[in-house]
Design a protein around this motif. Sequence first.
Motif, PDB file in Angstrom:
ATOM      1  N   CYS A   6      62.303  -5.573 -17.555  1.00 11.13           N
ATOM      2  CA  CYS A   6      61.973  -6.951 -17.346  1.00 11.13           C
ATOM      3  C   CYS A   6      60.704  -7.089 -17.798  1.00 11.13           C
ATOM      4  O   CYS A   6      59.813  -6.687 -17.290  1.00 11.13           O
ATOM      5  CB  CYS A   6      62.653  -7.327 -16.078  1.00 11.13           C
ATOM      6  N   CYS A   9      59.182  -9.596 -14.523  1.00  8.23           N
ATOM      7  CA  CYS A   9      58.831  -8.831 -13.096  1.00  8.23           C
ATOM      8  C   CYS A   9      58.440  -7.474 -13.331  1.00  8.23           C
ATOM      9  O   CYS A   9      58.026  -6.998 -12.473  1.00  8.23           O
ATOM     10  CB  CYS A   9      59.930  -8.939 -12.248  1.00  8.23           C
ATOM     11  N   CYS A  66      65.560  -9.559 -16.415  1.00 13.70           N
ATOM     12  CA  CYS A  66      66.618  -9.125 -15.555  1.00 13.70           C
ATOM     13  C   CYS A  66      67.332 -10.377 -15.148  1.00 13.70           C
ATOM     14  O   CYS A  66      66.813 -11.364 -15.197  1.00 13.70           O
ATOM     15  CB  CYS A  66      65.819  -8.345 -14.333  1.00 13.70           C
ATOM     16  N   CYS A  69      65.317 -12.818 -12.880  1.00 12.45           N
ATOM     17  CA  CYS A  69      64.114 -13.842 -13.729  1.00 12.45           C
ATOM     18  C   CYS A  69      64.990 -14.565 -14.577  1.00 12.45           C
ATOM     19  O   CYS A  69      64.320 -15.780 -14.636  1.00 12.45           O
ATOM     20  CB  CYS A  69      63.404 -12.512 -14.382  1.00 12.45           C
TER      21      CYS A  69
HETATM   22 ZN   LIG Z   1      62.730  -9.541 -13.801  1.00  8.30          ZN
END
Ligand SMILES: [Zn+2]
Length: 273
Positions: A6, A9, A66, A69
């Motif tokens: 991701c 994050c 992801c 997020c």
């Molecule tokens: Zn993420």
Amino acid sequence: MIRGICRLCGEETDLSFEHVPPRTTFNKNTRYTSIDFEEYIKIKNPLKETPKGKKKQGGIGYNSFCKSCNSFLGSNYVPAYKRWVQGGFEILKNAEFYSHKYVIKEIEPLKILKHIISMFLAINGEWYLESYPELADFVSKPESKSLPDNYKIFSYITRAEKLRYMGHVMHGNLALGTSINCSEIAFPPYGYVLTIDFGDKIQYLNDITKFKEFDLTQKTDLKINMFQLPTYIPFPLDYRTQKQVEKDIEKNVKISERMERELESKNKNKTSS
Ligand SMILES: [Zn+2]
């Protein structure tokens, strides 16, 4: 879903499809052709020939964030971003190099800037997060105003004659001996350029990095003075009009034809002697 890292994050997980720009900002049913850069530069006249590529529809996006997020961006920044886009559409003209002076009421600059940066994270590869972690840090912490000064975001109004999604490149100007480390997105009504380690101004573009100085929920009536620029060629920082592009292509074709002729006659001379 695609497995990967991701870009926000940094977790390795299933990545969901992130629309760039958000699907609610007129990117729900975008039809487009995805073209390899190598295919594109082989074409002699990109205004006339259509390069081969995969035809797609359903909105432009990337498997880059992801699920959590993705929904974080959706609930924290997208509504503010949408308002900014609506304002831009209201003033978009059938014109090039037009200077728009207008006011967008009650917008939230910090959220808008964070969303714009998230779009750059989305179109760039995993390495981007690793190399420039300050960007993801700024986006993932809603209240944060700390975006280091070496990052700048510029914007302009555009019809985006050709949509532009240029991941990170070094834009060199050999004549001036300078180069700009940048990435660019153009989708109507706005174009954005993210520069890294570039301290200068860029002609015609608005530096909107100062959006970071607002508080998160601070609303403001923003007075804007922004140029509308054309994007006929998918290269970064190229705002030539269609006429200019045509002229330049013609010139290049002539030069390459002349070179071919010269080469041919040289070869003939070689074989005859
Ligand atoms: Zn993420």
